[in-house]
Design a protein around this motif. Structure first.
Motif, PDB file in Angstrom:
ATOM      1  N   ALA A   1       1.951   6.320   6.513  1.00 15.88           N
ATOM      2  CA  ALA A   1       2.184   7.446   5.606  1.00 15.88           C
ATOM      3  C   ALA A   1       1.003   7.719   4.683  1.00 15.88           C
ATOM      4  CB  ALA A   1       3.438   7.197   4.774  1.00 15.88           C
ATOM      5  N   ALA A   2       0.098   6.773   4.585  1.00 18.90           N
ATOM      6  CA  ALA A   2      -1.076   6.953   3.721  1.00 18.90           C
ATOM      7  C   ALA A   2      -2.324   6.576   4.503  1.00 18.90           C
ATOM      8  CB  ALA A   2      -0.956   6.086   2.475  1.00 18.90           C
ATOM      9  N   ARG A   3      -3.422   7.136   4.083  1.00 21.02           N
ATOM     10  CA  ARG A   3      -4.728   6.787   4.657  1.00 21.02           C
ATOM     11  C   ARG A   3      -5.422   5.883   3.652  1.00 21.02           C
ATOM     12  NH1 ARG A   3      -9.505   9.435   6.820  1.00 21.02           N
ATOM     13  NH2 ARG A   3     -10.596   7.641   7.688  1.00 21.02           N
ATOM     14  N   VAL A   4      -5.933   4.730   4.120  1.00 21.11           N
ATOM     15  CA  VAL A   4      -6.611   3.768   3.251  1.00 21.11           C
ATOM     16  C   VAL A   4      -8.061   3.677   3.704  1.00 21.11           C
ATOM     17  CG1 VAL A   4      -6.609   1.419   2.341  1.00 21.11           C
ATOM     18  CG2 VAL A   4      -4.437   2.495   3.008  1.00 21.11           C
ATOM     19  N   VAL A   5      -8.996   3.947   2.754  1.00 18.48           N
ATOM     20  CA  VAL A   5     -10.420   3.965   3.074  1.00 18.48           C
ATOM     21  C   VAL A   5     -11.202   3.198   2.017  1.00 18.48           C
ATOM     22  CG1 VAL A   5     -10.265   6.198   4.256  1.00 18.48           C
ATOM     23  CG2 VAL A   5     -10.854   6.120   1.828  1.00 18.48           C
ATOM     24  N   THR A   6     -12.451   2.896   2.331  1.00 16.09           N
ATOM     25  CA  THR A   6     -13.333   2.302   1.336  1.00 16.09           C
ATOM     26  C   THR A   6     -13.742   3.380   0.340  1.00 16.09           C
ATOM     27  OG1 THR A   6     -15.326   2.787   2.593  1.00 16.09           O
ATOM     28  CG2 THR A   6     -14.266   0.647   3.015  1.00 16.09           C
ATOM     29  N   PRO A   7     -14.141   2.988  -0.865  1.00 11.25           N
ATOM     30  CA  PRO A   7     -14.578   4.008  -1.837  1.00 11.25           C
ATOM     31  C   PRO A   7     -15.718   4.888  -1.313  1.00 11.25           C
ATOM     32  CG  PRO A   7     -14.197   1.933  -2.957  1.00 11.25           C
ATOM     33  CD  PRO A   7     -14.073   1.649  -1.480  1.00 11.25           C
ATOM     34  N   SER A   8     -16.606   4.325  -0.513  1.00  8.43           N
ATOM     35  CA  SER A   8     -17.729   5.116   0.002  1.00  8.43           C
ATOM     36  C   SER A   8     -17.297   6.142   1.051  1.00  8.43           C
ATOM     37  CB  SER A   8     -18.801   4.195   0.585  1.00  8.43           C
ATOM     38  OG  SER A   8     -18.278   3.463   1.676  1.00  8.43           O
ATOM     39  N   ALA A   9     -16.092   6.006   1.600  1.00  5.84           N
ATOM     40  CA  ALA A   9     -15.626   6.925   2.640  1.00  5.84           C
ATOM     41  C   ALA A   9     -14.723   8.030   2.098  1.00  5.84           C
ATOM     42  CB  ALA A   9     -14.889   6.140   3.722  1.00  5.84           C
ATOM     43  N   VAL A  10     -14.497   8.075   0.779  1.00  4.88           N
ATOM     44  CA  VAL A  10     -13.575   9.052   0.204  1.00  4.88           C
ATOM     45  C   VAL A  10     -14.043  10.483   0.440  1.00  4.88           C
ATOM     46  CG1 VAL A  10     -12.623   9.956  -1.956  1.00  4.88           C
ATOM     47  CG2 VAL A  10     -12.587   7.517  -1.511  1.00  4.88           C
TER      48      VAL A  10
ATOM     49  N   ALA B   1      -6.421  -0.802  -5.027  1.00  5.17           N
ATOM     50  CA  ALA B   1      -5.444  -0.752  -3.935  1.00  5.17           C
ATOM     51  C   ALA B   1      -4.401  -1.855  -4.068  1.00  5.17           C
ATOM     52  CB  ALA B   1      -6.151  -0.881  -2.590  1.00  5.17           C
ATOM     53  N   THR B   2      -4.379  -2.494  -5.213  1.00  2.00           N
ATOM     54  CA  THR B   2      -3.382  -3.529  -5.477  1.00  2.00           C
ATOM     55  C   THR B   2      -2.702  -3.182  -6.792  1.00  2.00           C
ATOM     56  OG1 THR B   2      -4.991  -4.874  -6.682  1.00  2.00           O
ATOM     57  CG2 THR B   2      -4.757  -5.324  -4.327  1.00  2.00           C
ATOM     58  N   GLY B   3      -1.682  -3.885  -7.139  1.00  2.00           N
ATOM     59  CA  GLY B   3      -1.037  -3.709  -8.437  1.00  2.00           C
ATOM     60  C   GLY B   3      -0.625  -2.278  -8.714  1.00  2.00           C
ATOM     61  N   ILE B   4      -1.137  -1.729  -9.799  1.00  2.00           N
ATOM     62  CA  ILE B   4      -0.753  -0.401 -10.268  1.00  2.00           C
ATOM     63  C   ILE B   4      -1.116   0.679  -9.253  1.00  2.00           C
ATOM     64  CG2 ILE B   4      -1.182   1.343 -12.052  1.00  2.00           C
ATOM     65  CD1 ILE B   4      -1.550  -1.121 -14.006  1.00  2.00           C
TER      66      ILE B   4
ATOM     67  N   VAL C   1      -6.043  -4.123   4.461  1.00  2.00           N
ATOM     68  CA  VAL C   1      -5.005  -4.620   5.368  1.00  2.00           C
ATOM     69  C   VAL C   1      -3.667  -4.713   4.637  1.00  2.00           C
ATOM     70  CG1 VAL C   1      -4.267  -6.670   6.673  1.00  2.00           C
ATOM     71  CG2 VAL C   1      -6.606  -5.801   6.920  1.00  2.00           C
ATOM     72  N   HIS C   2      -3.698  -5.222   3.413  1.00  2.00           N
ATOM     73  CA  HIS C   2      -2.460  -5.351   2.628  1.00  2.00           C
ATOM     74  C   HIS C   2      -1.868  -3.971   2.327  1.00  2.00           C
ATOM     75  CE1 HIS C   2       0.452  -6.912  -0.199  1.00  2.00           C
ATOM     76  NE2 HIS C   2      -0.001  -6.055  -1.114  1.00  2.00           N
ATOM     77  N   ALA C   3      -2.707  -3.019   1.930  1.00  2.00           N
ATOM     78  CA  ALA C   3      -2.223  -1.676   1.601  1.00  2.00           C
ATOM     79  C   ALA C   3      -1.637  -0.990   2.834  1.00  2.00           C
ATOM     80  CB  ALA C   3      -3.349  -0.829   1.001  1.00  2.00           C
TER      81      ALA C   3
ATOM     82  N   VAL D   1      -1.196  10.924   0.924  1.00  2.00           N
ATOM     83  CA  VAL D   1      -1.901  10.006   0.025  1.00  2.00           C
ATOM     84  C   VAL D   1      -3.152   9.439   0.682  1.00  2.00           C
ATOM     85  CG1 VAL D   1      -1.699   7.846  -1.284  1.00  2.00           C
ATOM     86  CG2 VAL D   1       0.266   9.392  -1.108  1.00  2.00           C
ATOM     87  N   LEU D   2      -4.230   9.415  -0.098  1.00  2.00           N
ATOM     88  CA  LEU D   2      -5.463   8.730   0.267  1.00  2.00           C
ATOM     89  C   LEU D   2      -5.674   7.656  -0.790  1.00  2.00           C
ATOM     90  CD1 LEU D   2      -7.956   8.678   2.157  1.00  2.00           C
ATOM     91  CD2 LEU D   2      -9.059  10.242   0.551  1.00  2.00           C
ATOM     92  N   LEU D   3      -5.809   6.415  -0.355  1.00  2.00           N
ATOM     93  CA  LEU D   3      -5.950   5.267  -1.261  1.00  2.00           C
ATOM     94  C   LEU D   3      -7.260   4.565  -0.952  1.00  2.00           C
ATOM     95  CD1 LEU D   3      -4.627   3.166  -3.277  1.00  2.00           C
ATOM     96  CD2 LEU D   3      -3.645   2.085  -1.243  1.00  2.00           C
ATOM     97  N   THR D   4      -7.994   4.183  -1.988  1.00  2.00           N
ATOM     98  CA  THR D   4      -9.226   3.430  -1.749  1.00  2.00           C
ATOM     99  C   THR D   4      -8.951   1.942  -1.877  1.00  2.00           C
ATOM    100  OG1 THR D   4      -9.974   3.447  -4.062  1.00  2.00           O
ATOM    101  CG2 THR D   4     -10.665   5.292  -2.667  1.00  2.00           C
ATOM    102  N   ALA D   5      -9.605   1.170  -1.007  1.00  2.00           N
ATOM    103  CA  ALA D   5      -9.521  -0.285  -1.035  1.00  2.00           C
ATOM    104  C   ALA D   5     -10.937  -0.835  -0.985  1.00  2.00           C
ATOM    105  CB  ALA D   5      -8.703  -0.790   0.143  1.00  2.00           C
ATOM    106  N   ARG D   6     -11.258  -1.713  -1.896  1.00  2.00           N
ATOM    107  CA  ARG D   6     -12.633  -2.229  -1.987  1.00  2.00           C
ATOM    108  C   ARG D   6     -12.938  -3.265  -0.906  1.00  2.00           C
ATOM    109  NH1 ARG D   6     -11.482  -2.206  -7.954  1.00  2.00           N
ATOM    110  NH2 ARG D   6     -12.583  -0.375  -8.727  1.00  2.00           N
ATOM    111  N   THR D   7     -11.947  -4.067  -0.541  1.00  2.00           N
ATOM    112  CA  THR D   7     -12.181  -5.135   0.430  1.00  2.00           C
ATOM    113  C   THR D   7     -11.304  -4.934   1.664  1.00  2.00           C
ATOM    114  OG1 THR D   7     -10.438  -6.588  -0.401  1.00  2.00           O
ATOM    115  CG2 THR D   7     -12.614  -6.761  -1.469  1.00  2.00           C
ATOM    116  N   GLU D   8     -11.680  -5.605   2.741  1.00  2.00           N
ATOM    117  CA  GLU D   8     -10.891  -5.545   3.967  1.00  2.00           C
ATOM    118  C   GLU D   8      -9.503  -6.139   3.727  1.00  2.00           C
ATOM    119  OE1 GLU D   8      -9.833  -4.742   7.893  1.00  2.00           O
ATOM    120  OE2 GLU D   8     -11.415  -3.942   6.621  1.00  2.00           O
ATOM    121  N   GLU D   9      -9.430  -7.194   2.938  1.00  2.00           N
ATOM    122  CA  GLU D   9      -8.137  -7.811   2.620  1.00  2.00           C
ATOM    123  C   GLU D   9      -7.219  -6.821   1.891  1.00  2.00           C
ATOM    124  OE1 GLU D   9      -6.354 -11.550   0.018  1.00  2.00           O
ATOM    125  OE2 GLU D   9      -8.502 -11.444   0.415  1.00  2.00           O
ATOM    126  N   GLU D  10      -7.762  -6.103   0.906  1.00  2.00           N
ATOM    127  CA  GLU D  10      -6.976  -5.085   0.198  1.00  2.00           C
ATOM    128  C   GLU D  10      -6.530  -3.978   1.155  1.00  2.00           C
ATOM    129  OE1 GLU D  10      -9.193  -3.445  -3.046  1.00  2.00           O
ATOM    130  OE2 GLU D  10      -8.940  -5.214  -4.303  1.00  2.00           O
TER     131      GLU D  10
END
Length: 187
Positions: free
Chosen positions: A53-62, A15-18, A44-46, A33-42
């Protein structure tokens, strides 16, 4: 701009960089768009970068987000575009990928044989599998690295453009690995 309108995309593994650069371009182009973020910090940043416009979830919630449809904030049905940092990240998501879809792997060193093998495995479903191989990409806090022949570090945005080309424009390409490294991998 609606270049990716009516497309559903999943960006998994980063959920960072590329990964974030890919998600931004997809959102700008009108994709869902559905984006996975591993940490709460990632996460929040995403969310701050992408807004609603996008949904950000943990990998386990995909899986739940993809299966949930209306209540999850992500439309039900198969994903058209899957961007994953590695084959082990992508493999459990294959049941959610629509026939005729596309996978682009974004790891710095995707194994060409593994990319070709997955492409062959999914060809009967019309799913194309390709990879970008980023190298010498600028990232916050990265140590000094030797510059590639182009004389500068690349940007995550440049890798995102290559990944989106493979996913949406290179419609007769599968099993390919595209170096995005400023010529560093060249002999």
């Amino acid at each position: 701009m609606t270049k990716y309108a009516r497309r559903k995309a999943l960006v998994a593994g980063e959920a960072t960089g590329i990964g974030l650069a890919i998600a931004k371009r997809l959102v700008e182009g009108g994709a869902t768009v559905l984006l996975t973020a591993r940490t709460e910090e990632e996460r929040v940043h995403a969310v701050a970068e992408l807004g609603s416009a996008a949904r950000v979830v943990t990998p386990s919630a995909v899986s739940a987000a993809l299966a949930g449809g209306g209540g999850s904030g992500f439309p039900a049905g198969g994903v058209d575009l899957l961007f994953a940092d590695a084959i082990p990240t992508a493999r459990p998501l294959l049941p959610h990928l629509a026939d005729g879809g596309s996978i682009v792997l974004t790891a710095p060193t995707p194994c060409p044989d593994a990319v070709r093998a997955l492409a062959a495995e999914l060809a009967s479903r019309g799913i194309r599998v390709n990879a970008v191989a980023p190298g010498c990409i600028e990232s916050p806090g990265s140590a000094a690295v030797p510059l590639p022949p182009l004389g500068r570090l690349g940007a995550a945005e440049e890798v995102a453009r290559a990944a989106l080309f493979l996913a949406t424009e290179a419609t007769f390409t599968t099993g390919a690995r595209l170096p995005v490294d400023g010529g560093l991998g060249r002999p």
